[in-house]
Design an enzyme around this catalytic site. Structure first.
Site, PDB file in Angstrom:
ATOM      1  N   LYS A 120       0.825  -1.210   0.000  1.00 18.40           N
ATOM      2  CA  LYS A 120       0.000   0.000   0.000  1.00 18.40           C
ATOM      3  C   LYS A 120       0.854   1.252   0.000  1.00 18.40           C
ATOM      4  O   LYS A 120       0.452   2.265  -0.579  1.00 18.40           O
ATOM      5  CB  LYS A 120      -0.957   0.001   1.200  1.00 18.40           C
ATOM      6  CG  LYS A 120      -2.107  -0.970   1.035  1.00 18.40           C
ATOM      7  CD  LYS A 120      -3.273  -0.633   1.940  1.00 18.40           C
ATOM      8  CE  LYS A 120      -4.415  -1.618   1.740  1.00 18.40           C
ATOM      9  NZ  LYS A 120      -5.512  -1.436   2.702  1.00 18.40           N
ATOM     10  N   LYS A 202      -6.865 -12.487 -10.556  1.00 18.95           N
ATOM     11  CA  LYS A 202      -8.084 -12.601  -9.770  1.00 18.95           C
ATOM     12  C   LYS A 202      -9.131 -11.575 -10.196  1.00 18.95           C
ATOM     13  O   LYS A 202      -8.781 -10.451 -10.561  1.00 18.95           O
ATOM     14  CB  LYS A 202      -7.746 -12.338  -8.289  1.00 18.95           C
ATOM     15  CG  LYS A 202      -7.938 -13.542  -7.400  1.00 18.95           C
ATOM     16  CD  LYS A 202      -7.430 -13.279  -5.998  1.00 18.95           C
ATOM     17  CE  LYS A 202      -8.496 -12.648  -5.099  1.00 18.95           C
ATOM     18  NZ  LYS A 202      -8.104 -12.655  -3.672  1.00 18.95           N
ATOM     19  N   LYS A 205     -12.397  -5.440  -8.675  1.00 20.29           N
ATOM     20  CA  LYS A 205     -13.236  -4.306  -9.068  1.00 20.29           C
ATOM     21  C   LYS A 205     -12.471  -3.267  -9.872  1.00 20.29           C
ATOM     22  O   LYS A 205     -13.066  -2.442 -10.559  1.00 20.29           O
ATOM     23  CB  LYS A 205     -13.878  -3.677  -7.831  1.00 20.29           C
ATOM     24  CG  LYS A 205     -12.877  -3.128  -6.843  1.00 20.29           C
ATOM     25  CD  LYS A 205     -13.594  -2.434  -5.702  1.00 20.29           C
ATOM     26  CE  LYS A 205     -12.619  -1.738  -4.785  1.00 20.29           C
ATOM     27  NZ  LYS A 205     -11.773  -2.640  -3.997  1.00 20.29           N
TER      28      LYS A 205
END
Ligand code: TRP
Length: 340
Positions: A120, A202, A205
């Site tokens: 992140k 995978k 979104k």
């Protein structure tokens, strides 16, 4: 009859869900659908992890909307609020309070090794804040407040669960038994659903064309499946082989999860029919599976009073449990008892 014993009869299962976006088929078939089957066996707590979400910058109105939307979608997927405790993390202030305390029992070196922090911070180089760094102590607080036995997590959260166990053991060693040391819960393998556009990664979104959202309309779902990438072999035959036919294999996994059919049965069903028949058939099966979920989500979302009632009762029940643990912790670390 009400169970009035202090010791809950069922083992406690707990999971936090970041209100980061609309749920998709991968979330549903891979996790949420399995959670609905845990209800009877465990005392389940699920919360919308809004405190965690602000470790990356959020639009306030969006965050509020997504938190409530996501709660409605979980209920529509079959997580029954009468039988599970559903709440919003920020409504139970003990999370933030225990999070602070556990920060003081979590080492800089431990936090520095967390791969999610490294990922992140690479993605948000302009906002590497303290919360992003200490996120795992808050997650440990989420879990330890409820004396949870099991945490149903995926691969990406394993390291945080390990750290939670280390923190619990460390605290217990200093002050005596305070926290239950939780175990990761390895559920019945949910299907690992891949992107329809790129079947080696995978479903996510961030790739809206390869991703089927639970709230997508039937036309959109049909279109996404028609365009699903199938394999460039010349066979044009429905056969399960992940390394050579990742696209068709992914569609077979989806079809198998939705219908309960085995891969053998699916191969027979589409024998000699090719991808042109198979792809829309998978799309139709998904449309029918998602139709009641979408309609139920819409119905629940329109009933704001009901939703508020769900998260109010959830937070009240969660608070009762969280308060007990926090009081014990305050005493152990040496805080003066609160006189009011
Ligand atoms: N960190 C989890 C995620 O990103 C969300 C989460 C927060 C969580 N608190 C938790 C999961 C407690 C399990 C238990 O997906």
């Amino acid at each position: 009859m009400e169970n009035t014993q202090a010791v809950p009869a069922k083992k406690i299962m707990l999971s936090g869900i970041q209100p980061s976006g609309d749920l998709h088929l991968g979330n549903y078939l891979g996790a949420v659908k399995n959670w609905t089957e845990l209800t009877d066996e465990f005392d389940c707590y699920y919360f919308m992890a809004d405190l965690h979400s602000i470790t990356v910058r959020q639009n306030p109105a969006e965050l509020r909307r997504r938190t409530v939307n996501q709660l409605a979608q979980y209920i529509a997927c079959g997580i029954d609020p009468e039988k599970n405790t559903l709440f919003i993390q920020s409504h139970v202030h003990e999370h933030a309070e225990l999070g602070w305390i556990l920060n003081c029992y979590t080492m800089f070196g431990e936090l520095s090794r967390m791969t999610q922090f490294k990922d992140k911070s690479a993605k948000n180089a302009e906002n590497i804040n303290g919360g992003l760094f200490t996120y795992p102590s808050l997650m440990a607080a989420d879990i330890l407040l409820y004396q949870a036995d099991f945490i149903p997590v995926g691969e990406d959260q394993k390291q945080h669960c390990e750290l939670t166990r280390d923190i619990a053991v460390r605290f217990n060693n200093i002050y005596g038994e305070t926290f239950k040391v939780p175990e990761p819960y390895i559920s019945k393998v949910g299907a690992r659903i891949m992107s329809l556009g790129n079947p080696t990664s995978k479903m996510s979104k961030s790739d809206p064309n390869g991703c089927v959202f639970l709230m997508d309309k039937p036309d959109d779902i049909a279109r996404k499946f028609k365009r699903a990438v199938t394999d460039s072999d010349t066979e044009n035959c429905v056969h399960y082989d992940v390394s050579n036919k990742p696209g068709v294999s992914n569609l077979m996994s989806i079809y198998s999860s939705v219908t309960g059919k085995t891969f053998d049965e699916i191969e027979k069903e589409f024998d000699g029919q090719g991808y042109g028949v198979f792809k829309p058939a998978v799309g139709d099966a998904v449309i029918e599976m998602l139709r009641p979920i979408r309609e139920e989500s819409e119905r629940i979302l329109a009933d704001k009073a009901y939703l508020k009632d769900v998260y109010t009762q959830g937070a009240q029940k969660a608070s009762a449990m969280a308060r007990r643990t926090l009081r014990k912790v305050y005493k152990r670390v040496g805080f003066v008892e609160k006189p009011f």
